[in-house]
Design a protein around this motif. Structure first.
Motif, PDB file in Angstrom:
ATOM      1  N   GLY A  35      25.723 -16.174  25.965  1.00  0.00           N
ATOM      2  CA  GLY A  35      26.339 -17.221  25.148  1.00  0.00           C
ATOM      3  C   GLY A  35      25.663 -17.416  23.813  1.00  0.00           C
ATOM      4  N   ASP A  36      24.394 -16.964  23.687  1.00  0.00           N
ATOM      5  CA  ASP A  36      23.692 -17.058  22.400  1.00  0.00           C
ATOM      6  C   ASP A  36      24.265 -16.024  21.428  1.00  0.00           C
ATOM      7  N   GLN A  37      24.174 -16.332  20.149  1.00  0.00           N
ATOM      8  CA  GLN A  37      24.721 -15.439  19.135  1.00  0.00           C
ATOM      9  C   GLN A  37      23.634 -14.682  18.397  1.00  0.00           C
ATOM     10  N   GLU A  51      28.078 -12.265  20.368  1.00  0.00           N
ATOM     11  CA  GLU A  51      27.683 -13.201  21.427  1.00  0.00           C
ATOM     12  C   GLU A  51      27.220 -12.416  22.646  1.00  0.00           C
ATOM     13  N   ALA A  62      26.589  -7.384  24.225  1.00  0.00           N
ATOM     14  CA  ALA A  62      27.166  -8.464  23.423  1.00  0.00           C
ATOM     15  C   ALA A  62      28.555  -8.064  22.955  1.00  0.00           C
TER      16      ALA A  62
END
Length: 234
Positions: A35-37, A51, A62
């Protein structure tokens, strides 16, 4: 902002898998989770926002959320610089020139060169790191080392200069530069170019220039030249 580099992706890429080393860095060192970018460049002008879908230290994946392209400036900087006796000085030049904004670097082997063997692998890593740190989206090209006499015979469509220390007629670089024009500058080794090399360069269309009133080290002269070009085009 943490910028990542992957030369294999382009505007058609929709997802990416990171190498084992990068995966470990992303997940364990940076503590990124699903969920982190991430922001990634391919060194060709593209910036990708991705992401994380799989946060594994051995295989981080990602998906690309967005992509944007930064057009290159209207001129190119090519510095042909003789290798320094101490590798760390050349590495310093590569790092700082990349931060300032350089497009191509060619190590040239000259008559007075004390170092004639170049290992590009480490130099490439330094350039890559400096590109990411300075948030540039274009990776400078590092050419293989080439003999001075072979290099000056290659075609070049922009302005061509040779910076040397002989007490002969020279023009100040800052007064000779034409804005928005490709520039190629020759920077010699610690013992400077030989008189024969200077004559050969001038016969090949290189204009002799001075970088100031003081005698500069090879790596310092290269940085002064690089900054002068960028400043001229601000």
């Amino acid at each position: 902002m943490q910028l990542f580099y992957n030369p294999d992706i382009d505007q058609n890429t929709n997802q990416i898998s990171f190498s084992k080393d990068e995966s470990r860095h992303i997940v364990k060192v940076l503590r990124k989770n699903s969920g982190d970018q991430l922001e990634i460049t391919n060194g060709k002008g593209w910036l990708f926002i991705a992401e994380i879908t799989t946060a594994d230290i051995k295989n981080c994946d990602a998906v690309i959320l967005s992509k944007s392209y930064q057009t290159s400036r209207g001129y190119k900087i090519h510095l042909a610089v003789a290798p320094t006796k101490m590798n760390d000085r050349y590495e310093w030049f590569l790092e700082k020139a990349t931060e300032i904004g350089i497009d191509t670097i060619t190590p040239i082997i000259c008559d007075h060169s004390e170092r004639k063997v170049i290992k590009n692998d480490r130099f490439e890593k330094i350039i890559q790191s400096a590109m990411k740190q300075s948030l540039h989206y274009y990776m400078p090209q590092l050419n293989d080392a080439i003999a001075f006499k072979n290099f000056i015979s290659k075609p070049f469509s922009g302005q061509k200069f040779i910076a040397h220390c002989e007490e002969t007629e020279r023009t100040s670089l800052k007064n000779a530069l034409q804005p928005q024009t490709d520039i190629l500058i020759l920077i010699g080794p610690e013992g400077d170019f030989s008189s024969e090399e200077i004559s050969l360069a001038m016969a090949s269309g290189f204009k002799p220039v001075t970088l100031g009133n003081t005698r500069l080290r090879t790596e310092t002269a290269a940085i002064v030249a690089c900054h002068s070009i960028v400043f001229c085009n601000e």
